[in-house]
Motif scaffolding. Structure first.
Motif, PDB file in Angstrom:
ATOM      1  N   LEU A 123       0.828  -1.206   0.000  1.00 53.84           N
ATOM      2  CA  LEU A 123       0.000   0.000   0.000  1.00 53.84           C
ATOM      3  C   LEU A 123       0.862   1.256   0.000  1.00 53.84           C
ATOM      4  N   LEU A 124       1.939   1.260   0.783  1.00 56.54           N
ATOM      5  CA  LEU A 124       2.849   2.411   0.809  1.00 56.54           C
ATOM      6  C   LEU A 124       3.469   2.657  -0.564  1.00 56.54           C
ATOM      7  N   LEU A 125       3.934   1.587  -1.212  1.00 61.06           N
ATOM      8  CA  LEU A 125       4.582   1.741  -2.510  1.00 61.06           C
ATOM      9  C   LEU A 125       3.584   2.198  -3.580  1.00 61.06           C
ATOM     10  N   VAL A 126       2.373   1.679  -3.523  1.00 64.63           N
ATOM     11  CA  VAL A 126       1.358   2.084  -4.494  1.00 64.63           C
ATOM     12  C   VAL A 126       1.012   3.554  -4.319  1.00 64.63           C
ATOM     13  N   VAL A 127       0.794   3.991  -3.077  1.00 65.68           N
ATOM     14  CA  VAL A 127       0.472   5.399  -2.827  1.00 65.68           C
ATOM     15  C   VAL A 127       1.636   6.287  -3.257  1.00 65.68           C
ATOM     16  N   ALA A 128       2.863   5.884  -2.907  1.00 67.32           N
ATOM     17  CA  ALA A 128       4.036   6.695  -3.261  1.00 67.32           C
ATOM     18  C   ALA A 128       4.188   6.808  -4.768  1.00 67.32           C
TER      19      ALA A 128
END
Length: 265
Positions: A123-128
């Motif tokens: 989720l962090l990588l997708v948002v970033a």
């Protein structure tokens, strides 16, 4: 095989119980994602032209720290709190009296940590990447280092969390677990650029694993020129992995020596 099946069943149960605890989901699973979004918006205008030329933006600056904090939130904080509560309310004592093998219980906790940590990371990588257009590494070596830091960090957080649970009980769990971890986030390069911290705070942070996880993640997502902001002026990839491995082994030793199924009378 029967033990593995029981461990998987226990993992599913742990995930269900975790999902029902809204405060745990918000303050361990979603918290780094929320903070990344806030910092990406608030500090987006403070990135200068030189940093932008290197592909840096606010979200990229804060992403390594949020990943590092997320690793310890989903492993250390989750297990330190949940095991302490289960010991205090008698859950562990009742489980010890059932046919469930102890190893299946611990594998269930490991499964909980792995699934939540991986989901949070994704989720962090997708948002970033798709919300803040953070430039991702393109070299295979960088992703190998990333995987190594992530795995060793999760293992260390898991073993240390179980060991640390012996110090907490439901009446003090917030102060004993969340308080110190929050302080470490402020001095380990999660909310501030690590190089901007006073040297004495950097020295204190270097004693604990969060600083090393964050440094390892910075080596993956930051340009090479930013290594000069570290304490030694280099990324210290090998030393970082060694320190995290030592913490993981130390946590395992502490687990074996301090874990108990019942609370002190």
């Amino acid at each position: 095989m029967n033990t593995l099946r029981l461990a998987w069943d226990r993992t599913i149960l742990e995930l269900k119980m975790y999902a029902r605890e809204r405060d745990m989901v918000i303050f361990s699973f979603l918290f780094p994602v929320i903070m990344l979004a806030i910092f990406g918006v608030v500090f987006g205008s403070e990135i200068d032209a030189g940093e932008k030329a290197q592909g840096m933006n606010a979200a990229r600056v804060f992403l390594p720290g949020m990943i590092a904090a997320g690793v310890l939130l989903t492993s250390f904080q989750t297990l330190a709190m949940s095991v302490a509560i289960e010991r205090d309310d008698g859950t562990l004592k009742r489980l010890r009296g059932t046919p469930l093998p102890p190893v299946a219980y611990f594998l269930g906790k490991v499964g909980l940590v792995l699934i939540t940590a991986l989901a949070q990371l994704a989720l962090l990588l997708v948002v970033a990447r798709f919300v803040f257009d953070v430039r991702m590494p393109t070299e295979p070596a960088a992703w190998l280092h990333f995987a190594a830091f992530f795995v060793v960090g999760v293992v260390g957080g898991t073993t240390l969390g179980v060991a640390y649970s012996s110090l907490a009980n439901p009446r003090s769990v917030t102060a004993v677990v969340v308080g110190p971890l929050l302080v470490l986030q402020f001095i380990s390069g999660v909310y501030f650029t690590f190089g901007a911290l006073p040297s004495w705070l950097q020295q204190i942070a270097a004693v604990f694993p969060l600083k090393w996880i964050a440094q390892g993640m910075r080596s993956v997502f930051y340009p090479a020129s930013w290594a000069g902001q570290e304490m030694t002026g280099t990324w210290e990839v090998g030393r970082t992995l060694l320190v995290l491995a030592v913490w993981a082994v130390s946590g395992l030793v502490l687990c074996l020596r301090t874990f108990r199924w019942t609370r002190d009378s």
